[in-house]
Design a protein around this motif. Sequence first.
Motif, mmCIF file in Angstrom:
data_model
loop_
_atom_site.group_PDB
_atom_site.id
_atom_site.type_symbol
_atom_site.label_atom_id
_atom_site.label_comp_id
_atom_site.label_asym_id
_atom_site.label_seq_id
_atom_site.Cartn_x
_atom_site.Cartn_y
_atom_site.Cartn_z
ATOM 1 N N ASP A 20 5.879 18.442 -21.651
ATOM 2 C CA ASP A 20 7.280 18.481 -21.627
ATOM 3 C C ASP A 20 7.754 17.188 -20.929
ATOM 4 O OD1 ASP A 20 8.068 20.768 -23.069
ATOM 5 O OD2 ASP A 20 6.408 21.738 -21.739
ATOM 6 N N HIS A 21 7.396 17.064 -19.512
ATOM 7 C CA HIS A 21 7.659 15.784 -18.892
ATOM 8 C C HIS A 21 6.618 15.206 -18.198
ATOM 9 C CE1 HIS A 21 11.216 14.041 -16.288
ATOM 10 N NE2 HIS A 21 11.616 13.973 -17.478
ATOM 11 N N VAL A 32 2.482 15.296 -14.683
ATOM 12 C CA VAL A 32 2.939 15.966 -15.618
ATOM 13 C C VAL A 32 3.152 17.626 -15.760
ATOM 14 C CG1 VAL A 32 1.775 14.207 -17.223
ATOM 15 C CG2 VAL A 32 0.486 16.323 -16.519
ATOM 16 N N ALA A 33 4.105 17.961 -16.363
ATOM 17 C CA ALA A 33 4.250 19.237 -16.687
ATOM 18 C C ALA A 33 4.391 19.768 -18.141
ATOM 19 C CB ALA A 33 5.755 19.640 -15.881
ATOM 20 N N TRP A 34 4.150 21.046 -18.203
ATOM 21 C CA TRP A 34 4.108 21.427 -19.733
ATOM 22 C C TRP A 34 3.959 23.083 -19.499
ATOM 23 C CZ3 TRP A 34 -0.479 19.746 -17.063
ATOM 24 C CH2 TRP A 34 -1.468 20.731 -17.332
ATOM 25 N N LYS A 76 11.452 19.855 -15.746
ATOM 26 C CA LYS A 76 11.701 18.311 -15.675
ATOM 27 C C LYS A 76 11.136 17.804 -14.347
ATOM 28 C CE LYS A 76 14.186 17.884 -19.248
ATOM 29 N NZ LYS A 76 13.552 17.452 -20.573
ATOM 30 N N LEU A 77 10.607 16.672 -14.198
ATOM 31 C CA LEU A 77 9.917 16.114 -12.942
ATOM 32 C C LEU A 77 10.917 15.001 -12.567
ATOM 33 C CD1 LEU A 77 6.350 16.383 -13.991
ATOM 34 C CD2 LEU A 77 7.094 17.422 -12.076
ATOM 35 N N LEU A 86 9.614 19.641 -8.998
ATOM 36 C CA LEU A 86 9.709 19.866 -10.367
ATOM 37 C C LEU A 86 11.046 20.952 -10.508
ATOM 38 C CD1 LEU A 86 8.535 20.966 -13.237
ATOM 39 C CD2 LEU A 86 7.155 22.617 -11.804
ATOM 40 N N VAL A 87 11.676 20.975 -11.602
ATOM 41 C CA VAL A 87 12.710 21.960 -11.788
ATOM 42 C C VAL A 87 12.757 22.380 -13.164
ATOM 43 C CG1 VAL A 87 14.574 20.908 -10.006
ATOM 44 C CG2 VAL A 87 14.512 20.225 -12.459
#
Length: 95
Positions: A20-21, A32-34, A76-77, A86-87
């Motif tokens: 995702d970001h 990375v975020a997912w 979102k990072l 991270l939000v």
Amino acid sequence: MGWERGQFQALWEAEAEAIDHMVRAADGSYYVAWISFRDGWDTLQIARYERTGETFEPRGAWQVVGGKGTYVLGPKLAFAGDGAYLVFAQELSGN
């Protein structure tokens, strides 16, 4: 950043539909975020990697939220110095 994103995506083919970001921090590490679907509910995952030559070495991974009744939207990072913030939006029990 397209090449890096493609490399990271290959790491999670069985884990997540998509990253995702992703951001690169000042120290050169990548965050990375997912969103991952586990046990019937959303979970928000984040991981930190360092690039060494042509490969990425894991430096940490965390589940931020998850569990029964959890829905996650729009992670979102943003990088800040050597780290990242991270939000995200989270729906719990239908709210």
